[in-house]
Structure formats: C-alpha cells, structure tokens
Motif scaffolding. Structure first.
Motif, PDB file in Angstrom:
ATOM      1  N   HIS A 268     -52.889  61.333  28.011  1.00 14.31           N
ATOM      2  CA  HIS A 268     -53.141  59.898  27.947  1.00 14.31           C
ATOM      3  C   HIS A 268     -54.629  59.689  27.642  1.00 14.31           C
ATOM      4  CE1 HIS A 268     -49.492  60.152  30.380  1.00 14.31           C
ATOM      5  NE2 HIS A 268     -49.280  58.870  30.206  1.00 14.31           N
ATOM      6  N   GLY A 269     -54.916  58.633  26.911  1.00 14.57           N
ATOM      7  CA  GLY A 269     -56.321  58.348  26.636  1.00 14.57           C
ATOM      8  C   GLY A 269     -57.005  59.529  25.972  1.00 14.57           C
ATOM      9  N   ARG A 270     -58.138  59.949  26.529  1.00 12.70           N
ATOM     10  CA  ARG A 270     -58.954  60.999  25.915  1.00 12.70           C
ATOM     11  C   ARG A 270     -58.857  62.332  26.644  1.00 12.70           C
ATOM     12  NH1 ARG A 270     -64.707  58.171  24.946  1.00 12.70           N
ATOM     13  NH2 ARG A 270     -65.158  60.241  24.076  1.00 12.70           N
ATOM     14  N   THR A 271     -57.925  62.462  27.581  1.00 14.98           N
ATOM     15  CA  THR A 271     -57.713  63.755  28.242  1.00 14.98           C
ATOM     16  C   THR A 271     -56.601  64.504  27.513  1.00 14.98           C
ATOM     17  OG1 THR A 271     -58.411  62.932  30.404  1.00 14.98           O
ATOM     18  CG2 THR A 271     -57.062  64.912  30.388  1.00 14.98           C
ATOM     19  N   PRO A 272     -56.857  65.736  27.072  1.00 17.09           N
ATOM     20  CA  PRO A 272     -55.818  66.476  26.328  1.00 17.09           C
ATOM     21  C   PRO A 272     -54.573  66.712  27.174  1.00 17.09           C
ATOM     22  CG  PRO A 272     -57.976  67.508  26.052  1.00 17.09           C
ATOM     23  CD  PRO A 272     -58.133  66.477  27.128  1.00 17.09           C
ATOM     24  N   ASP A 273     -53.461  66.844  26.476  1.00 17.97           N
ATOM     25  CA  ASP A 273     -52.179  67.117  27.126  1.00 17.97           C
ATOM     26  C   ASP A 273     -52.188  68.491  27.793  1.00 17.97           C
ATOM     27  OD1 ASP A 273     -49.496  66.881  27.837  1.00 17.97           O
ATOM     28  OD2 ASP A 273     -48.786  67.624  25.890  1.00 17.97           O
ATOM     29  N   ARG A 274     -51.527  68.569  28.946  1.00 19.49           N
ATOM     30  CA  ARG A 274     -51.291  69.863  29.605  1.00 19.49           C
ATOM     31  C   ARG A 274     -49.793  69.920  29.903  1.00 19.49           C
ATOM     32  NH1 ARG A 274     -56.527  68.740  31.938  1.00 19.49           N
ATOM     33  NH2 ARG A 274     -55.736  67.850  33.882  1.00 19.49           N
ATOM     34  N   PRO A 275     -48.973  70.451  28.988  1.00 19.31           N
ATOM     35  CA  PRO A 275     -47.518  70.343  29.094  1.00 19.31           C
ATOM     36  C   PRO A 275     -46.940  70.857  30.402  1.00 19.31           C
ATOM     37  CG  PRO A 275     -48.130  71.088  26.910  1.00 19.31           C
ATOM     38  CD  PRO A 275     -49.385  71.091  27.720  1.00 19.31           C
ATOM     39  N   GLY A 276     -47.533  71.866  30.996  1.00 15.67           N
ATOM     40  CA  GLY A 276     -46.993  72.393  32.245  1.00 15.67           C
ATOM     41  C   GLY A 276     -47.525  71.711  33.488  1.00 15.67           C
ATOM     42  N   ARG A 277     -48.338  70.667  33.322  1.00 18.25           N
ATOM     43  CA  ARG A 277     -49.002  70.037  34.471  1.00 18.25           C
ATOM     44  C   ARG A 277     -48.807  68.524  34.421  1.00 18.25           C
ATOM     45  NH1 ARG A 277     -50.070  73.315  38.297  1.00 18.25           N
ATOM     46  NH2 ARG A 277     -51.804  72.019  39.045  1.00 18.25           N
ATOM     47  N   CYS A 278     -47.565  68.085  34.222  1.00 18.32           N
ATOM     48  CA  CYS A 278     -47.347  66.654  34.050  1.00 18.32           C
ATOM     49  C   CYS A 278     -46.520  66.043  35.172  1.00 18.32           C
ATOM     50  CB  CYS A 278     -46.701  66.361  32.696  1.00 18.32           C
ATOM     51  SG  CYS A 278     -45.101  67.148  32.463  1.00 18.32           S
ATOM     52  N   SER A 279     -46.243  66.780  36.232  1.00 14.39           N
ATOM     53  CA  SER A 279     -45.567  66.162  37.373  1.00 14.39           C
ATOM     54  C   SER A 279     -46.606  65.499  38.271  1.00 14.39           C
ATOM     55  CB  SER A 279     -44.797  67.209  38.175  1.00 14.39           C
ATOM     56  OG  SER A 279     -45.688  68.036  38.895  1.00 14.39           O
ATOM     57  N   PRO A 280     -46.208  64.480  39.042  1.00 12.92           N
ATOM     58  CA  PRO A 280     -47.167  63.867  39.963  1.00 12.92           C
ATOM     59  C   PRO A 280     -47.816  64.886  40.896  1.00 12.92           C
ATOM     60  CG  PRO A 280     -45.264  62.444  39.746  1.00 12.92           C
ATOM     61  CD  PRO A 280     -44.936  63.710  39.007  1.00 12.92           C
ATOM     62  N   ARG A 281     -47.061  65.872  41.353  1.00  9.90           N
ATOM     63  CA  ARG A 281     -47.632  66.871  42.258  1.00  9.90           C
ATOM     64  C   ARG A 281     -48.668  67.740  41.555  1.00  9.90           C
ATOM     65  NH1 ARG A 281     -42.157  68.952  45.407  1.00  9.90           N
ATOM     66  NH2 ARG A 281     -42.203  67.389  47.072  1.00  9.90           N
ATOM     67  N   ALA A 282     -48.378  68.152  40.326  1.00 10.53           N
ATOM     68  CA  ALA A 282     -49.337  68.985  39.589  1.00 10.53           C
ATOM     69  C   ALA A 282     -50.599  68.192  39.269  1.00 10.53           C
ATOM     70  CB  ALA A 282     -48.696  69.511  38.310  1.00 10.53           C
ATOM     71  N   ILE A 283     -50.440  66.953  38.856  1.00  7.32           N
ATOM     72  CA  ILE A 283     -51.617  66.132  38.554  1.00  7.32           C
ATOM     73  C   ILE A 283     -52.431  65.910  39.819  1.00  7.32           C
ATOM     74  CG2 ILE A 283     -52.416  63.900  37.716  1.00  7.32           C
ATOM     75  CD1 ILE A 283     -49.787  63.768  36.108  1.00  7.32           C
ATOM     76  N   ALA A 284     -51.754  65.671  40.944  1.00  3.13           N
ATOM     77  CA  ALA A 284     -52.478  65.479  42.204  1.00  3.13           C
ATOM     78  C   ALA A 284     -53.290  66.716  42.558  1.00  3.13           C
ATOM     79  CB  ALA A 284     -51.500  65.140  43.325  1.00  3.13           C
ATOM     80  N   ALA A 285     -52.711  67.894  42.365  1.00  2.24           N
ATOM     81  CA  ALA A 285     -53.450  69.133  42.647  1.00  2.24           C
ATOM     82  C   ALA A 285     -54.673  69.241  41.750  1.00  2.24           C
ATOM     83  CB  ALA A 285     -52.535  70.339  42.467  1.00  2.24           C
ATOM     84  N   ASP A 286     -54.515  68.897  40.464  1.00  2.00           N
ATOM     85  CA  ASP A 286     -55.653  68.962  39.544  1.00  2.00           C
ATOM     86  C   ASP A 286     -56.709  67.920  39.902  1.00  2.00           C
ATOM     87  OD1 ASP A 286     -54.414  71.035  38.222  1.00  2.00           O
ATOM     88  OD2 ASP A 286     -53.682  69.806  36.560  1.00  2.00           O
ATOM     89  N   LEU A 287     -56.273  66.739  40.314  1.00  2.00           N
ATOM     90  CA  LEU A 287     -57.237  65.714  40.728  1.00  2.00           C
ATOM     91  C   LEU A 287     -57.979  66.137  41.994  1.00  2.00           C
ATOM     92  CD1 LEU A 287     -55.278  62.382  40.125  1.00  2.00           C
ATOM     93  CD2 LEU A 287     -57.411  63.077  39.002  1.00  2.00           C
ATOM     94  N   ALA A 288     -57.273  66.750  42.953  1.00  2.00           N
ATOM     95  CA  ALA A 288     -57.930  67.197  44.183  1.00  2.00           C
ATOM     96  C   ALA A 288     -59.027  68.204  43.864  1.00  2.00           C
ATOM     97  CB  ALA A 288     -56.907  67.791  45.135  1.00  2.00           C
ATOM     98  N   ALA A 289     -58.727  69.149  42.963  1.00  2.00           N
ATOM     99  CA  ALA A 289     -59.738  70.136  42.575  1.00  2.00           C
ATOM    100  C   ALA A 289     -60.898  69.468  41.838  1.00  2.00           C
ATOM    101  CB  ALA A 289     -59.097  71.209  41.699  1.00  2.00           C
ATOM    102  N   TRP A 290     -60.592  68.518  40.984  1.00  2.00           N
ATOM    103  CA  TRP A 290     -61.621  67.792  40.228  1.00  2.00           C
ATOM    104  C   TRP A 290     -62.526  67.010  41.170  1.00  2.00           C
ATOM    105  CZ3 TRP A 290     -61.582  62.276  38.975  1.00  2.00           C
ATOM    106  CH2 TRP A 290     -62.461  61.912  37.941  1.00  2.00           C
ATOM    107  N   LEU A 291     -61.943  66.341  42.162  1.00  2.00           N
ATOM    108  CA  LEU A 291     -62.748  65.590  43.135  1.00  2.00           C
ATOM    109  C   LEU A 291     -63.650  66.520  43.941  1.00  2.00           C
ATOM    110  CD1 LEU A 291     -60.019  63.086  44.376  1.00  2.00           C
ATOM    111  CD2 LEU A 291     -62.015  62.521  42.970  1.00  2.00           C
ATOM    112  N   ARG A 292     -63.126  67.687  44.304  1.00  2.00           N
ATOM    113  CA  ARG A 292     -63.968  68.665  45.033  1.00  2.00           C
ATOM    114  C   ARG A 292     -65.162  69.070  44.183  1.00  2.00           C
ATOM    115  NH1 ARG A 292     -58.939  70.762  46.665  1.00  2.00           N
ATOM    116  NH2 ARG A 292     -59.036  72.419  45.093  1.00  2.00           N
ATOM    117  N   ARG A 293     -64.922  69.342  42.912  1.00  2.00           N
ATOM    118  CA  ARG A 293     -66.031  69.749  42.038  1.00  2.00           C
ATOM    119  C   ARG A 293     -67.052  68.626  41.889  1.00  2.00           C
ATOM    120  NH1 ARG A 293     -61.742  71.708  38.949  1.00  2.00           N
ATOM    121  NH2 ARG A 293     -62.075  70.161  37.301  1.00  2.00           N
ATOM    122  N   LYS A 294     -66.586  67.393  41.913  1.00  2.00           N
ATOM    123  CA  LYS A 294     -67.501  66.255  41.784  1.00  2.00           C
ATOM    124  C   LYS A 294     -68.182  65.909  43.105  1.00  2.00           C
ATOM    125  CE  LYS A 294     -66.663  62.925  38.841  1.00  2.00           C
ATOM    126  NZ  LYS A 294     -67.465  63.297  37.678  1.00  2.00           N
ATOM    127  N   GLY A 295     -67.713  66.486  44.189  1.00  2.00           N
ATOM    128  CA  GLY A 295     -68.352  66.273  45.487  1.00  2.00           C
ATOM    129  C   GLY A 295     -68.206  64.864  46.023  1.00  2.00           C
TER     130      GLY A 295
END
Length: 279
Positions: A65-92
C-alpha cells in the motif's frame, strides 16, 4: 567439506512512514495510526496536525500500500503487527496508543494481543470483525469474485462503503487509491483477514482473540449492532465503545476533528487512570 558463503540475513522489515518527531516535554504518548484495506497513510493527513502538537505521531503505509513495497508472505494482521512491533522498537518509541481503521483495526488488535509491551491502549474505527456468524459463505463467495474481477470488485466495495455523508473528495480519493492497487495484493490481504488459517476477522474467532487484550480498548463503530457485539466481549474496565451511526465506512476521514478530539480525550482519560495514555 568446504563451507559455502555466509548467508546475509534479510534486512528488517521497514515501512514508508510519516513521523512527526518527539512531542514537547509535557506531551502525551506516541500515536500509531494504521490505515485500512486498499488505502495508505494519507487517510490520516487531517489528523496529524491536530495531534502532533502534543504527541509523536507515526503513520506507516502497510506493505503493498502507498510507498511501502509488497511483502507477499507478510500480509496477515498478525504478521504486520509483528513487523510493526519490531519497527517501533528500532525507532525507540516505547509503548504507543495504537489506532487502526477497518483492516488497520485488526492490525492494532494483533499488536495489542501478541506484542503487549508495544501498546499502551488500542483504538479501532469501523472495524467490523466480519459481521454476524452467517457471513463465512458470503465472504468466500466475495473472495472468489474479487479474485476473478480484481479492480472492478474493489471499486464496488469502496462505493458501497460510502454514504451520503461521505465527502466527495474522500470517495474520489479511495476510488483512485484502490484502482491503483495490485488486485493480487488486495486478494491476499482479504484472504488473510477472514478466511486463512489463523484469521480472526469472523466473530467466532474474533471474540476469544479480542478477549486476550489486556490494555484499554476504545472502539468506534458505525452501527449499534456492531457496538453491542463489541461491548459483549467485556475485558478491561476502561474499555469504551462509541457509535457514529451517521457515518460511512471511512468515518475517520468523514469526522477527522471529532476523532482527533476523541483520541486526545482518550489519552488523557487512560493516563488519569494510570494506563499511560498521556503524561
């Protein structure tokens, strides 16, 4: 045996995102604003200036969606939530108030259930969790139609989601966005929300899943029936449900000032109760 070349680990999943930066010293909790199916972070463009004076506001585009590239194996709400949690940790950021519209509501629910350290409280807007118990067969039929018709089906979805209360600019924006989407991405996301193993978009799966939330949850629905179902889940004593029955599906864009005011009030109320929504 001669060892092969070392494998380079894949880079951590990232998101194209708006980040308003740190709030004032006396500011409130960070806000994560997550858009819905077939949309992008621009959904929240009217909300950011109303919130950024007191909160750090983070607005990602979800994969594909938008300007974030597709990740075909990571499109469930649970997978996206896991990726967001890791992203938020990196952003502190520390724990956030996680706000999601429609599909984004499923994402932030998964963030609250499966990554509780990342979430102070959760807010969902027009997240229907699949309607009543009789919908699975209809959803499967609709999924087949989406896979067969692609963009034409998605455009009909947007038009049905709008009402007379929907500003023409909002309707036109969502038609334009969804028409530009890869229909395969749309089909994968919808399958993952409702029909794939582990999906919790239908009420029989949603009820036990949402009862696992341990943080306060604010739910904004556009029908009294959906709100009554949400209230039946019980949960945290600060849980709250609002009904905006005069809105279409894109309620957050139809009433941005009202939603921003509600978020500010929610953050203050949960903070006063010791839940960290504000400082």
């Amino acid at each position: 045996m001669t060892p092969g070349p070392a494998r380079t680990p894949p880079p951590p999943a990232g998101f194209h995102a708006l980040d308003s930066g740190p709030p004032p010293e006396d500011g409130g909790a960070p806000l994560l604003l997550v858009h819905g199916w077939g949309s992008d972070g621009g959904d929240w463009s009217a909300h950011v200036p109303l919130l950024a004076g007191r909160h750090r506001v983070l607005v990602p585009d979800l994969p594909g969606h938008g300007r974030t590239p597709d990740r075909p194996g990571r499109c469930s709400p649970r997978a996206i939530a896991a990726d967001l949690a890791a992203w938020l940790r990196r952003k502190g950021t520390g724990p956030v108030v996680a706000v999601g519209h429609s599909m984004g509501g499923q994402v932030v629910a998964a963030l609250a259930v499966e990554h509780p350290a990342a979430v102070r409280s959760v807010v969902t807007v027009a997240t229907g969790y699949g309607g009543d118990n009789g919908r699975p067969e209809r959803l499967r039929a609709e999924q087949r139609e989406l896979e067969r018709e692609g963009t034409a089906w998605a455009l009909r979805f947007v038009r049905r989601a709008c009402t007379a209360a929907t500003p023409p600019a909002v309707r036109e924006r969502h038609e334009r966005l969804i028409a530009a989407m890869d229909p395969g991405v749309l089909a994968r996301y919808r399958e993952a929300m409702y029909l794939a193993p582990g999906a919790f978009g239908l009420r029989p799966a949603a009820a036990p899943y949402l009862r696992r939330r341990r943080c306060p949850a604010l739910s904004v629905h556009t029908s009294h029936a959906a709100a009554a179902w949400e209230r039946s889940l019980g949960g945290h004593p600060l849980n709250r449900t609002e009904v905006w029955e005069d809105c279409g599906h894109y309620a957050h864009e139809e009433r941005p000032a009202a939603l921003a005011a509600l978020l500010r009030e929610w953050c203050a109320a949960t903070a006063a109760a010791g839940q960290g929504g504000d400082r």
